[in-house]
Design a protein around this motif. Structure first.
Motif, PDB file in Angstrom:
ATOM      1  N   THR A 108       0.855  -1.182   0.000  1.00 48.62           N
ATOM      2  CA  THR A 108       0.000   0.000   0.000  1.00 48.62           C
ATOM      3  C   THR A 108       0.889   1.228   0.000  1.00 48.62           C
ATOM      4  O   THR A 108       1.661   1.429   0.945  1.00 48.62           O
ATOM      5  CB  THR A 108      -0.917   0.017   1.237  1.00 48.62           C
ATOM      6  OG1 THR A 108      -1.695  -1.186   1.263  1.00 48.62           O
ATOM      7  CG2 THR A 108      -1.843   1.233   1.192  1.00 48.62           C
TER       8      THR A 108
ATOM      9  N   PRO B 267       2.309   4.822   0.581  1.00 48.01           N
ATOM     10  CA  PRO B 267       2.019   5.789   1.644  1.00 48.01           C
ATOM     11  C   PRO B 267       1.219   6.958   1.097  1.00 48.01           C
ATOM     12  O   PRO B 267       1.292   7.279  -0.087  1.00 48.01           O
ATOM     13  CB  PRO B 267       3.423   6.232   2.094  1.00 48.01           C
ATOM     14  CG  PRO B 267       4.298   5.980   0.906  1.00 48.01           C
ATOM     15  CD  PRO B 267       3.725   4.761   0.237  1.00 48.01           C
ATOM     16  N   PRO B 268       0.408   7.600   1.934  1.00 48.53           N
ATOM     17  CA  PRO B 268      -0.377   8.746   1.463  1.00 48.53           C
ATOM     18  C   PRO B 268       0.528   9.880   1.011  1.00 48.53           C
ATOM     19  O   PRO B 268       1.636  10.067   1.531  1.00 48.53           O
ATOM     20  CB  PRO B 268      -1.186   9.144   2.704  1.00 48.53           C
ATOM     21  CG  PRO B 268      -0.423   8.580   3.858  1.00 48.53           C
ATOM     22  CD  PRO B 268       0.205   7.321   3.362  1.00 48.53           C
ATOM     23  N   ALA B 269       0.046  10.597   0.009  1.00 49.56           N
ATOM     24  CA  ALA B 269       0.837  11.698  -0.530  1.00 49.56           C
ATOM     25  C   ALA B 269       1.004  12.785   0.516  1.00 49.56           C
ATOM     26  O   ALA B 269       0.063  13.131   1.234  1.00 49.56           O
ATOM     27  CB  ALA B 269       0.158  12.265  -1.775  1.00 49.56           C
ATOM     28  N   MET B 270       2.196  13.290   0.610  1.00 48.52           N
ATOM     29  CA  MET B 270       2.475  14.349   1.571  1.00 48.52           C
ATOM     30  C   MET B 270       1.946  15.676   1.034  1.00 48.52           C
ATOM     31  O   MET B 270       2.065  15.962  -0.163  1.00 48.52           O
ATOM     32  CB  MET B 270       3.988  14.463   1.802  1.00 48.52           C
ATOM     33  CG  MET B 270       4.599  13.209   2.417  1.00 48.52           C
ATOM     34  SD  MET B 270       3.980  12.921   4.085  1.00 48.52           S
ATOM     35  CE  MET B 270       4.713  14.316   4.910  1.00 48.52           C
TER      36      MET B 270
END
Length: 280
Positions: free
Chosen positions: A191, A193-196
């Protein structure tokens, strides 16, 4: 007296039968009760009960059990009971090993398992190897030739020196000839990581930049993000103005006579006058 002696004999016989049929050892441990305090090992505990291995374990004075958690033991559920029993017997070591003892082991050691005591083991199916790695890590595998270590030490679950120890390992150890090898569960899907969120624009500092005279926005912050410094364009070469040739002087224009020249001329004129008067 005979009735009293007969009653005592009945009670004694009942006690002997009770202890002989009990799954709890005289040493005071019950492997099922121990595992019941660890929900992640309940599937392993159920298989011990189905194969009656729990009773054989509890009758031992000194034992070490290599337990496998619920997520890794599923590969044994659909196999015949006898095959499951043989495989799990390899996870029961006929000696006591806790964390302190593991740290003192040589690099590689061979352990005797309960399957060896059944008389059904061929070659070295009834033994497993424990290999100590740097950083207090341990791996386990069958002692059969060319068998790689497949199970990693996870943690110590329970210990009652020097009767029983339960160590958790990463997956079942299947000796060659006892069944199909159980592969470790696949890793979870990756998965990203969420976009910073974008960082706040940094204000360009004008503290060191020269300020032109009359600039009213001397301390006004810049709204543009910091970028690579922009090189100033090279100044264009300035051509020197062409010099016009000196204008020629008027040849008719004579330079003005100096004072000495004027005195000389006046003297010449006077001398000429005196000479003319002499001849008259």
């Amino acid at each position: 007296m005979e009735l009293k002696a007969s009653s005592s004999l009945v009670v004694l016989t009942a006690l002997v039968l009770l202890f002989s049929s009990s799954s709890v050892s005289v040493n005071g441990f019950d492997i099922i009760k121990i595992l019941s305090n660890h929900p992640n090992l309940l599937a392993f505990s159920d298989l011990l009960s189905q194969t009656k291995l729990n009773e054989a374990i509890n009758k031992r004075k000194t034992i070490t059990v290599l337990a496998v958690d619920n997520s890794s033991i599923g590969g044994l559920n659909d196999r015949p009971v006898d095959e499951i029993k043989n495989i799990l017997s390899v996870h029961v070591i006929l000696d006591y090993y806790d964390m302190n003892k593991l740290k003192k082991l040589p690099k590689t050691s061979s352990w005797t398992t309960m399957f060896q005591s059944t008389g059904n083991a061929n070659d070295k199916q009834g033994y497993i190897n424990c290999t100590r790695l740097p950083g207090e890590q341990f791996v386990f595998g069958s002692s059969v030739k060319n068998s790689p270590p497949v199970a990693k030490f996870v943690k110590s679950v329970f210990s009652q020196p020097f009767n029983i120890s339960v160590l958790q390992v990463s997956q079942p150890i299947v000796a060659p000839g006892l069944g199909d090898v159980i592969l470790p569960p696949p890793p979870p899907p990756y998965t990203p990581p969420p976009a910073m969120p974008p960082k706040a624009s940094r204000k360009k500092s004008n503290a060191s930049a020269p300020v032109a005279e009359g600039d009213d926005d001397e301390f006004a912050p810049s709204d543009s993000p910091i970028e690579a410094p922009i090189e100033a364009p090279a100044p264009e070469p300035v051509e020197a103005p062409a010099q016009s040739p000196p204008e020629p002087k008027d040849e008719a224009e004579a330079p003005a006579p100096s004072s000495a020249s004027r005195l000389y001329l006046a003297s010449g004129v006077a001398l000429a006058g005196f000479t003319a008067m002499a001849f008259i």
